[in-house]
Design a protein around this motif. Structure first.
Motif, PDB file in Angstrom:
ATOM      1  N   GLN A 164      37.070  26.181  15.536  1.00  0.00           N
ATOM      2  CA  GLN A 164      35.999  25.224  15.815  1.00  0.00           C
ATOM      3  C   GLN A 164      35.778  24.252  14.657  1.00  0.00           C
ATOM      4  O   GLN A 164      35.504  23.078  14.875  1.00  0.00           O
ATOM      5  CB  GLN A 164      34.702  25.969  16.149  1.00  0.00           C
ATOM      6  CG  GLN A 164      33.630  25.077  16.735  1.00  0.00           C
ATOM      7  CD  GLN A 164      34.068  24.383  18.014  1.00  0.00           C
ATOM      8  OE1 GLN A 164      34.658  24.984  18.883  1.00  0.00           O
ATOM      9  NE2 GLN A 164      33.793  23.095  18.104  1.00  0.00           N
ATOM     10  N   SER A 212      36.438  17.891  15.488  1.00  0.00           N
ATOM     11  CA  SER A 212      35.299  16.991  15.272  1.00  0.00           C
ATOM     12  C   SER A 212      34.908  16.342  16.588  1.00  0.00           C
ATOM     13  O   SER A 212      35.737  16.197  17.491  1.00  0.00           O
ATOM     14  CB  SER A 212      35.671  15.881  14.287  1.00  0.00           C
ATOM     15  OG  SER A 212      36.134  16.426  13.086  1.00  0.00           O
ATOM     16  N   SER A 213      33.657  15.914  16.665  1.00  0.00           N
ATOM     17  CA  SER A 213      33.227  15.195  17.866  1.00  0.00           C
ATOM     18  C   SER A 213      33.803  13.781  17.842  1.00  0.00           C
ATOM     19  O   SER A 213      34.194  13.265  16.797  1.00  0.00           O
ATOM     20  CB  SER A 213      31.707  15.170  17.961  1.00  0.00           C
ATOM     21  OG  SER A 213      31.164  14.531  16.833  1.00  0.00           O
ATOM     22  N   HIS A 271      34.549   9.394  27.782  1.00  0.00           N
ATOM     23  CA  HIS A 271      34.188  10.306  26.692  1.00  0.00           C
ATOM     24  C   HIS A 271      34.080  11.757  27.150  1.00  0.00           C
ATOM     25  O   HIS A 271      34.335  12.670  26.372  1.00  0.00           O
ATOM     26  CB  HIS A 271      32.894   9.858  26.011  1.00  0.00           C
ATOM     27  CG  HIS A 271      33.100   8.740  25.051  1.00  0.00           C
ATOM     28  ND1 HIS A 271      33.556   8.934  23.781  1.00  0.00           N
ATOM     29  CD2 HIS A 271      32.950   7.408  25.183  1.00  0.00           C
ATOM     30  CE1 HIS A 271      33.675   7.778  23.156  1.00  0.00           C
ATOM     31  NE2 HIS A 271      33.306   6.823  23.992  1.00  0.00           N
ATOM     32  N   GLU A 313      37.590  16.401  24.537  1.00  0.00           N
ATOM     33  CA  GLU A 313      36.885  17.552  23.943  1.00  0.00           C
ATOM     34  C   GLU A 313      36.519  17.287  22.494  1.00  0.00           C
ATOM     35  O   GLU A 313      35.516  17.788  22.007  1.00  0.00           O
ATOM     36  CB  GLU A 313      37.763  18.804  24.003  1.00  0.00           C
ATOM     37  CG  GLU A 313      37.909  19.397  25.363  1.00  0.00           C
ATOM     38  CD  GLU A 313      38.737  20.683  25.335  1.00  0.00           C
ATOM     39  OE1 GLU A 313      38.971  21.255  24.249  1.00  0.00           O
ATOM     40  OE2 GLU A 313      39.150  21.099  26.420  1.00  0.00           O
ATOM     41  N   GLY A 314      37.376  16.565  21.793  1.00  0.00           N
ATOM     42  CA  GLY A 314      37.133  16.289  20.391  1.00  0.00           C
ATOM     43  C   GLY A 314      38.391  15.804  19.719  1.00  0.00           C
ATOM     44  O   GLY A 314      39.411  15.549  20.370  1.00  0.00           O
TER      45      GLY A 314
END
Length: 161
Positions: free
Chosen positions: A111, A115-116, A126, A130-131
Motif C-alpha cells: 500500500q 499513491s493517489s 479517474h 486505482e493509483g
C-alpha cells in the motif's frame, strides 16, 4: 543464550500484471487475468466502437477484443508487432481480451508503494485508475480494469447496469 529470530510478518500486498502501451507502463490486478495470448487479427463486427477490434473464438467462447491504446486515446493507428499480446480477462462474469504492446512482469505492491492520482484532465476516468505505483524507479498507472471495461462507451455492458 541465543536469541531466536522470528520471521518477518508478511504484509499483504496486491499483485499486478504490468504491461506497456506506447511509452507508458500500466498494471492490472493479476486476479482478473485469465491468460496471455499472442495477437491474432479478430473478426470485425459492424457498428462497434473503433477501439473494439472485433471478436475471437477462444475454445468455444466468443471474446470481444479491445485495443487499450485506442481506448485510452494514446494513438489512433496502432502498430501490432512481434511483442503485441492480448490479455484475456475475467470481468463482470464476462471474458474480454485487451490488446497491449507488451507484457512486462508481475509485481507485488504494498500500500505504501501506491499513491493517489492527482486531479488532472485525462482520457481515463479517474474512477478507472486505482493509483500510481512506484517500485524500483518505475512509475506504473494502476488501472481498475473492471471499471474501465464496464464504462457505457465500451458497449460491453448494458447502459442501465
Amino acid at each position: 543464550m541465543s536469541v531466536q529470530q522470528m520471521p518477518e510478518a508478511t504484509v499483504p500486498g496486491k499483485e499486478y500484471l504490468t504491461f506497456r502501451i506506447a511509452d507508458e507502463e500500466y498494471g492490472i490486478d493479476i486476479l482478473k487475468v485469465r491468460e496471455i495470448r499472442r495477437y491474432e487479427t479478430p473478426t470485425r463486427i459492424a457498428r462497434t466502437p473503433v477501439f473494439i477490434k472485433g471478436v475471437v473464438n477462444l475454445r468455444g467462447t466468443i471474446v470481444p477484443i479491445v485495443d487499450l491504446r485506442m481506448k485510452l486515446h494514446l494513438h489512433d493507428d496502432p502498430h501490432y508487432g512481434e511483442f503485441t499480446v492480448v490479455i484475456i480477462l475475467n470481468l463482470l462474469d464476462r471474458v474480454v481480451g485487451v490488446v497491449v504492446d507488451s507484457v512486462s512482469d508481475v509485481l507485488k505492491l504494498q500500500q505504501d508503494e501506491i499513491s493517489s492520482v492527482p486531479e488532472l484532465e485525462c482520457a481515463i476516468d479517474h474512477e478507472s485508475i486505482e493509483g500510481l505505483g512506484s517500485v524500483a524507479g518505475r512509475m506504473l498507472i494502476l488501472l481498475d480494469i473492471e471499471k474501465l471495461m464496464s464504462s457505457v462507451d465500451m458497449g460491453l455492458v448494458p447502459a442501465d447496469a
